[in-house]
Write a protein that holds these residues in place. Structure first.
Motif, PDB file in Angstrom:
ATOM      1  N   GLY A   1       1.443   5.329  -2.197  1.00 30.98           N
ATOM      2  CA  GLY A   1       2.291   6.453  -1.808  1.00 30.98           C
ATOM      3  C   GLY A   1       3.183   6.948  -2.936  1.00 30.98           C
ATOM      4  O   GLY A   1       3.291   8.146  -3.160  1.00 30.98           O
ATOM      5  N   HIS A   2       3.839   6.029  -3.649  1.00 30.70           N
ATOM      6  CA  HIS A   2       4.874   6.449  -4.599  1.00 30.70           C
ATOM      7  C   HIS A   2       4.489   6.379  -6.079  1.00 30.70           C
ATOM      8  O   HIS A   2       4.989   7.173  -6.872  1.00 30.70           O
ATOM      9  N   CYS A   3       3.678   5.397  -6.456  1.00 27.54           N
ATOM     10  CA  CYS A   3       3.454   5.190  -7.901  1.00 27.54           C
ATOM     11  C   CYS A   3       2.721   6.339  -8.600  1.00 27.54           C
ATOM     12  O   CYS A   3       3.024   6.616  -9.762  1.00 27.54           O
TER      13      CYS A   3
ATOM     14  N   PHE B   1       0.839  -1.206   0.000  1.00 26.88           N
ATOM     15  CA  PHE B   1       0.000   0.000   0.000  1.00 26.88           C
ATOM     16  C   PHE B   1       0.873   1.255   0.000  1.00 26.88           C
ATOM     17  O   PHE B   1       0.639   2.190  -0.758  1.00 26.88           O
ATOM     18  N   HIS B   2       1.889   1.266   0.825  1.00 28.22           N
ATOM     19  CA  HIS B   2       2.806   2.408   0.849  1.00 28.22           C
ATOM     20  C   HIS B   2       3.449   2.612  -0.527  1.00 28.22           C
ATOM     21  O   HIS B   2       3.472   3.728  -1.054  1.00 28.22           O
ATOM     22  N   GLU B   3       3.976   1.565  -1.107  1.00 28.16           N
ATOM     23  CA  GLU B   3       4.719   1.696  -2.366  1.00 28.16           C
ATOM     24  C   GLU B   3       3.809   2.108  -3.519  1.00 28.16           C
ATOM     25  O   GLU B   3       4.165   2.988  -4.302  1.00 28.16           O
ATOM     26  N   ILE B   4       2.652   1.457  -3.620  1.00 26.86           N
ATOM     27  CA  ILE B   4       1.789   1.744  -4.779  1.00 26.86           C
ATOM     28  C   ILE B   4       0.981   3.017  -4.570  1.00 26.86           C
ATOM     29  O   ILE B   4       0.999   3.914  -5.416  1.00 26.86           O
TER      30      ILE B   4
ATOM     31  N   ILE C   1      11.305  12.476  -1.499  1.00 30.32           N
ATOM     32  CA  ILE C   1      10.431  11.425  -2.021  1.00 30.32           C
ATOM     33  C   ILE C   1       9.520  10.839  -0.936  1.00 30.32           C
ATOM     34  O   ILE C   1       8.369  10.519  -1.178  1.00 30.32           O
ATOM     35  N   GLU C   2      10.031  10.722   0.295  1.00 32.15           N
ATOM     36  CA  GLU C   2       9.192  10.172   1.363  1.00 32.15           C
ATOM     37  C   GLU C   2       8.372  11.244   2.097  1.00 32.15           C
ATOM     38  O   GLU C   2       7.189  11.066   2.328  1.00 32.15           O
ATOM     39  N   PHE C   3       9.033  12.343   2.480  1.00 31.29           N
ATOM     40  CA  PHE C   3       8.346  13.277   3.384  1.00 31.29           C
ATOM     41  C   PHE C   3       8.370  14.729   2.901  1.00 31.29           C
ATOM     42  O   PHE C   3       8.396  15.658   3.701  1.00 31.29           O
TER      43      PHE C   3
END
Ligand SMILES: [Fe+2]
Length: 262
Positions: free
Chosen positions: A125-127, A120-123, A165-167
């Protein structure tokens, strides 16, 4: 590498991952809740990516579905990885425009926060932002630099990644918005990051590299980009020269209490 209770699920011969129904339920809970929380808080480029990805609500998406959209927009792909990967693998993947996605989802007990980045975080959050050429270019450059960097340099690069990228936050004509995937996949931090509580600093890459962080708390300080294109511009600046400067200047004192050993 740290230990984790999670194990990434393996695909079948056709590349299909068969998640148990309960795990689809966790995805549904997370995406339904988070799409509401990010309203008015996420930056437009991220929302454009959300629209393009057309993520399912009732089930965990297959990586192939994500790849179709990323491939058509920026040429990026997602790559299935175990729950935790070494830095080396991480940089190798980014350097070849592949974003690592561990194919496991958090347990209902860790719905609000977990330290391991799950699907969930990767898709979610980032995709979405990987459909954006500026963000995609920065992430790719970051991977190539990281791959060539020493162990010591990588620690400084990791802070830059964390603070962008994260925060990362950014200013827009419609006010201050979120683009960092670590924030956008967390209901609590999505609200908190834009509240008056944490410190907001104008983005400066060297300062970001000098700012210590903890992965297990809400961040005490966020860096604000003037616009998302700043990351694209940064990708064409001398980032490793900045790492050298940051190394020379040293770390700032932490704005958080030390972690108490369990
Ligand atoms: Fe992440």
């Amino acid at each position: 590498m740290k230990h984790t209770q999670y194990v990434a699920r393996e695909p079948d011969a056709q590349g299909f991952i068969d998640y148990p129904q309960q795990e689809h339920g966790v995805w549904n809970t997370l995406i339904t809740r988070q799409l509401k929380v990010i309203e008015g808080r996420a930056c437009q480029e991220y929302l454009d990516g959300i629209e393009q990805l057309k993520l399912p609500h009732d089930r965990i998406p297959q990586l192939g579905e994500i790849n179709k959209v990323l491939g058509a927009t920026t040429g990026w792909q997602v790559a299935r990885v175990p729950a935790l990967i070494p830095f080396q693998t991480f940089f190798e993947l980014l350097a070849s425009k592949r974003f690592p996605v561990a194919t496991f989802i958090r347990t209902p007990e860790e719905l609000d926060y977990l330290q391991e980045p799950d699907i969930f975080h990767e898709i979610f959050g980032h995709c979405p932002l990987l459909t954006n050429p500026w963000f995609a270019e920065f992430t790719h450059t970051y991977g190539k630099l990281g791959l060539a960097a020493t162990k010591e340099q990588r620690v400084y690069l990791a802070r830059l990644y964390w603070m962008t990228i994260e925060f990362g936050l950014m200013d827009t004509p419609n006010g201050r918005k979120i683009y960092g995937g670590g924030i956008l996949s967390s209901p609590k931090e999505t609200v908190y990051s834009l509240s008056g509580e944490p410190e907001h600093q104008a983005f400066d890459p060297i300062e970001a590299m000098r700012t210590p962080y903890r992965i297990d708390i809400l961040q005490p300080v966020y860096f604000i980009l003037p616009e998302l294109k700043r990351l694209f511009d940064l990708a064409h600046e001398d980032i490793m020269g900045m790492v050298a400067q940051a190394q020379q200047l040293g770390l700032h004192a932490p704005k958080f209490p030390p972690k108490v050993a369990a």
